[in-house]
Design a protein around this motif. Sequence first.
Motif, PDB file in Angstrom:
ATOM      1  N   ARG A 216       7.971  -1.984  -9.091  1.00  0.00           N
ATOM      2  CA  ARG A 216       8.917  -3.034  -8.696  1.00  0.00           C
ATOM      3  C   ARG A 216       9.135  -2.946  -7.199  1.00  0.00           C
ATOM      4  O   ARG A 216       9.111  -1.866  -6.606  1.00  0.00           O
ATOM      5  CB  ARG A 216      10.230  -2.955  -9.474  1.00  0.00           C
ATOM      6  CG  ARG A 216      11.024  -1.669  -9.300  1.00  0.00           C
ATOM      7  CD  ARG A 216      12.301  -1.748 -10.144  1.00  0.00           C
ATOM      8  NE  ARG A 216      12.018  -1.667 -11.566  1.00  0.00           N
ATOM      9  CZ  ARG A 216      12.911  -1.921 -12.516  1.00  0.00           C
ATOM     10  NH1 ARG A 216      14.128  -2.307 -12.199  1.00  0.00           N
ATOM     11  NH2 ARG A 216      12.589  -1.796 -13.796  1.00  0.00           N
ATOM     12  N   ALA A 217       9.324  -4.100  -6.590  1.00  0.00           N
ATOM     13  CA  ALA A 217       9.471  -4.168  -5.140  1.00  0.00           C
ATOM     14  C   ALA A 217      10.330  -5.366  -4.780  1.00  0.00           C
ATOM     15  O   ALA A 217      10.354  -6.359  -5.513  1.00  0.00           O
ATOM     16  CB  ALA A 217       8.104  -4.287  -4.470  1.00  0.00           C
ATOM     17  N   PRO A 218      11.028  -5.311  -3.645  1.00  0.00           N
ATOM     18  CA  PRO A 218      11.872  -6.437  -3.227  1.00  0.00           C
ATOM     19  C   PRO A 218      11.083  -7.585  -2.625  1.00  0.00           C
ATOM     20  O   PRO A 218      11.618  -8.684  -2.493  1.00  0.00           O
ATOM     21  CB  PRO A 218      12.808  -5.806  -2.192  1.00  0.00           C
ATOM     22  CG  PRO A 218      12.010  -4.681  -1.618  1.00  0.00           C
ATOM     23  CD  PRO A 218      11.206  -4.137  -2.760  1.00  0.00           C
ATOM     24  N   ASP A 219       9.826  -7.343  -2.258  1.00  0.00           N
ATOM     25  CA  ASP A 219       9.004  -8.392  -1.667  1.00  0.00           C
ATOM     26  C   ASP A 219       7.541  -7.941  -1.695  1.00  0.00           C
ATOM     27  O   ASP A 219       7.234  -6.799  -2.048  1.00  0.00           O
ATOM     28  CB  ASP A 219       9.455  -8.720  -0.234  1.00  0.00           C
ATOM     29  CG  ASP A 219       9.583  -7.488   0.642  1.00  0.00           C
ATOM     30  OD1 ASP A 219       8.679  -6.631   0.584  1.00  0.00           O
ATOM     31  OD2 ASP A 219      10.584  -7.388   1.383  1.00  0.00           O
ATOM     32  N   LEU A 220       6.649  -8.851  -1.307  1.00  0.00           N
ATOM     33  CA  LEU A 220       5.223  -8.534  -1.372  1.00  0.00           C
ATOM     34  C   LEU A 220       4.780  -7.486  -0.349  1.00  0.00           C
ATOM     35  O   LEU A 220       3.941  -6.627  -0.683  1.00  0.00           O
ATOM     36  CB  LEU A 220       4.401  -9.812  -1.229  1.00  0.00           C
ATOM     37  CG  LEU A 220       4.532 -10.823  -2.375  1.00  0.00           C
ATOM     38  CD1 LEU A 220       3.558 -11.979  -2.167  1.00  0.00           C
ATOM     39  CD2 LEU A 220       4.314 -10.181  -3.732  1.00  0.00           C
ATOM     40  N   PRO A 221       5.282  -7.496   0.900  1.00  0.00           N
ATOM     41  CA  PRO A 221       4.880  -6.411   1.804  1.00  0.00           C
ATOM     42  C   PRO A 221       5.258  -5.027   1.284  1.00  0.00           C
ATOM     43  O   PRO A 221       4.503  -4.064   1.464  1.00  0.00           O
ATOM     44  CB  PRO A 221       5.632  -6.750   3.099  1.00  0.00           C
ATOM     45  CG  PRO A 221       5.771  -8.241   3.073  1.00  0.00           C
ATOM     46  CD  PRO A 221       6.036  -8.537   1.619  1.00  0.00           C
ATOM     47  N   SER A 222       6.403  -4.920   0.622  1.00  0.00           N
ATOM     48  CA  SER A 222       6.805  -3.632   0.043  1.00  0.00           C
ATOM     49  C   SER A 222       5.863  -3.221  -1.077  1.00  0.00           C
ATOM     50  O   SER A 222       5.531  -2.037  -1.218  1.00  0.00           O
ATOM     51  CB  SER A 222       8.237  -3.710  -0.481  1.00  0.00           C
ATOM     52  OG  SER A 222       9.151  -3.976   0.556  1.00  0.00           O
ATOM     53  N   LEU A 223       5.418  -4.194  -1.872  1.00  0.00           N
ATOM     54  CA  LEU A 223       4.450  -3.896  -2.915  1.00  0.00           C
ATOM     55  C   LEU A 223       3.137  -3.419  -2.290  1.00  0.00           C
ATOM     56  O   LEU A 223       2.533  -2.451  -2.765  1.00  0.00           O
ATOM     57  CB  LEU A 223       4.200  -5.126  -3.785  1.00  0.00           C
ATOM     58  CG  LEU A 223       3.131  -4.964  -4.862  1.00  0.00           C
ATOM     59  CD1 LEU A 223       3.531  -3.897  -5.875  1.00  0.00           C
ATOM     60  CD2 LEU A 223       2.869  -6.299  -5.553  1.00  0.00           C
ATOM     61  N   ALA A 224       2.709  -4.094  -1.228  1.00  0.00           N
ATOM     62  CA  ALA A 224       1.472  -3.697  -0.557  1.00  0.00           C
ATOM     63  C   ALA A 224       1.591  -2.274  -0.016  1.00  0.00           C
ATOM     64  O   ALA A 224       0.625  -1.498  -0.085  1.00  0.00           O
ATOM     65  CB  ALA A 224       1.161  -4.663   0.589  1.00  0.00           C
ATOM     66  N   GLU A 225       2.746  -1.917   0.477  1.00  0.00           N
ATOM     67  CA  GLU A 225       2.949  -0.562   0.995  1.00  0.00           C
ATOM     68  C   GLU A 225       2.809   0.462  -0.126  1.00  0.00           C
ATOM     69  O   GLU A 225       2.175   1.506   0.035  1.00  0.00           O
ATOM     70  CB  GLU A 225       4.315  -0.446   1.655  1.00  0.00           C
ATOM     71  CG  GLU A 225       4.570   0.905   2.304  1.00  0.00           C
ATOM     72  CD  GLU A 225       5.910   0.952   3.038  1.00  0.00           C
ATOM     73  OE1 GLU A 225       6.213   2.016   3.603  1.00  0.00           O
ATOM     74  OE2 GLU A 225       6.636  -0.061   3.017  1.00  0.00           O
ATOM     75  N   GLN A 226       3.403   0.164  -1.281  1.00  0.00           N
ATOM     76  CA  GLN A 226       3.278   1.072  -2.424  1.00  0.00           C
ATOM     77  C   GLN A 226       1.821   1.242  -2.846  1.00  0.00           C
ATOM     78  O   GLN A 226       1.347   2.366  -3.059  1.00  0.00           O
ATOM     79  CB  GLN A 226       4.099   0.546  -3.604  1.00  0.00           C
ATOM     80  CG  GLN A 226       5.598   0.599  -3.418  1.00  0.00           C
ATOM     81  CD  GLN A 226       6.332   0.163  -4.662  1.00  0.00           C
ATOM     82  OE1 GLN A 226       5.971   0.569  -5.780  1.00  0.00           O
ATOM     83  NE2 GLN A 226       7.348  -0.672  -4.502  1.00  0.00           N
ATOM     84  N   LEU A 227       1.103   0.130  -2.954  1.00  0.00           N
ATOM     85  CA  LEU A 227      -0.282   0.186  -3.392  1.00  0.00           C
ATOM     86  C   LEU A 227      -1.173   0.829  -2.323  1.00  0.00           C
ATOM     87  O   LEU A 227      -2.154   1.503  -2.643  1.00  0.00           O
ATOM     88  CB  LEU A 227      -0.794  -1.204  -3.741  1.00  0.00           C
ATOM     89  CG  LEU A 227      -0.181  -1.832  -4.995  1.00  0.00           C
ATOM     90  CD1 LEU A 227      -0.666  -3.265  -5.169  1.00  0.00           C
ATOM     91  CD2 LEU A 227      -0.511  -1.012  -6.235  1.00  0.00           C
ATOM     92  N   GLY A 228      -0.830   0.606  -1.053  1.00  0.00           N
ATOM     93  CA  GLY A 228      -1.584   1.206   0.018  1.00  0.00           C
ATOM     94  C   GLY A 228      -1.515   2.714  -0.007  1.00  0.00           C
ATOM     95  O   GLY A 228      -2.507   3.411   0.251  1.00  0.00           O
ATOM     96  N   HIS A 229      -0.350   3.247  -0.331  1.00  0.00           N
ATOM     97  CA  HIS A 229      -0.195   4.701  -0.443  1.00  0.00           C
ATOM     98  C   HIS A 229      -1.088   5.234  -1.563  1.00  0.00           C
ATOM     99  O   HIS A 229      -1.668   6.318  -1.438  1.00  0.00           O
ATOM    100  CB  HIS A 229       1.263   5.054  -0.738  1.00  0.00           C
ATOM    101  CG  HIS A 229       2.164   4.893   0.449  1.00  0.00           C
ATOM    102  ND1 HIS A 229       1.800   5.238   1.727  1.00  0.00           N
ATOM    103  CD2 HIS A 229       3.452   4.407   0.555  1.00  0.00           C
ATOM    104  CE1 HIS A 229       2.795   4.994   2.562  1.00  0.00           C
ATOM    105  NE2 HIS A 229       3.801   4.477   1.877  1.00  0.00           N
ATOM    106  N   ARG A 230      -1.210   4.471  -2.641  1.00  0.00           N
ATOM    107  CA  ARG A 230      -2.044   4.894  -3.772  1.00  0.00           C
ATOM    108  C   ARG A 230      -3.520   4.893  -3.355  1.00  0.00           C
ATOM    109  O   ARG A 230      -4.263   5.793  -3.700  1.00  0.00           O
ATOM    110  CB  ARG A 230      -1.848   3.972  -4.957  1.00  0.00           C
ATOM    111  CG  ARG A 230      -0.446   4.017  -5.504  1.00  0.00           C
ATOM    112  CD  ARG A 230      -0.269   3.026  -6.653  1.00  0.00           C
ATOM    113  NE  ARG A 230       1.100   3.080  -7.123  1.00  0.00           N
ATOM    114  CZ  ARG A 230       1.612   4.048  -7.839  1.00  0.00           C
ATOM    115  NH1 ARG A 230       0.860   5.061  -8.197  1.00  0.00           N
ATOM    116  NH2 ARG A 230       2.879   4.037  -8.228  1.00  0.00           N
ATOM    117  N   ALA A 231      -3.905   3.808  -2.654  1.00  0.00           N
ATOM    118  CA  ALA A 231      -5.301   3.697  -2.254  1.00  0.00           C
ATOM    119  C   ALA A 231      -5.682   4.799  -1.275  1.00  0.00           C
ATOM    120  O   ALA A 231      -6.827   5.242  -1.226  1.00  0.00           O
ATOM    121  CB  ALA A 231      -5.555   2.317  -1.635  1.00  0.00           C
ATOM    122  N   GLY A 232      -4.689   5.227  -0.477  1.00  0.00           N
ATOM    123  CA  GLY A 232      -4.971   6.279   0.486  1.00  0.00           C
ATOM    124  C   GLY A 232      -5.024   7.635  -0.159  1.00  0.00           C
ATOM    125  O   GLY A 232      -5.552   8.583   0.423  1.00  0.00           O
TER     126      GLY A 232
END
Length: 232
Positions: A216-232
């Motif tokens: 869950r995220a308050p907006d799409l950039p926050s979601l991208a940040e979460q997924l980016g950490h996973r990809a890294g």
Amino acid sequence: MDTMTGQEATAPEVIVFDVNETLSDTAPLGRAFVAEGLPEHLARTWFSEVLRDGFAVTAAGGAVSFAEIARDGLVRLGEQARLQAPEAAAGRLMDTFLALEVHPDVVAGVRALGPLAELVTLSNGSAGVAEQLLERAGVREEFSRLLSVEDAPAWKPARSAYAHAVARCGVDPARMLLVAVHPWDVHGAHHAGMRTAWIDREGSAYPGHFAAPDLRAPDLPSLAEQLGHRAG
């Protein structure tokens, strides 16, 4: 809240976006309702009733387009309010709906999510409406496919609607992430085998009777940040 663990914590191959309200900002509809002599709050009521009636048709085994249900509801609201020309008012309100812009966070969020996975849409509305919305926002090129339940057996949250997206993308549903502001959409995608992300721009409480989102995220950039950490 972040609940993915183990294998589920890997980045998705495909991110599937709901369109209406998840990407499109429906706030201008309230002002358009007022301009037609209708209470502002009826805009939200109308949209909820469109979803309700679409779900009911699907549950009964039928198929009616979003646009048909939406226009019919607007005409009936105008008649109930005794507008002089309910058909004309409905036409203008539909024009407003079809000309909506995206939420302020969408462009940056989509561009941040694009490098992480293939992006597609899956809407209960038409693919043409999604295409125009994304073109106005300048992010159409970020999406490989614009899918609609008009080409599927049923509206979301029916399992067959998500199965349509799975078939078109050719990816295991467990490698797909459904992104939506609607808990009912998250619930449906979960039961179709997809991972899910709930975008909560309003700080709402998630309904306890629906399957919880994986992210869950308050907006799409926050979601991208979460997924980016996973990809890294």
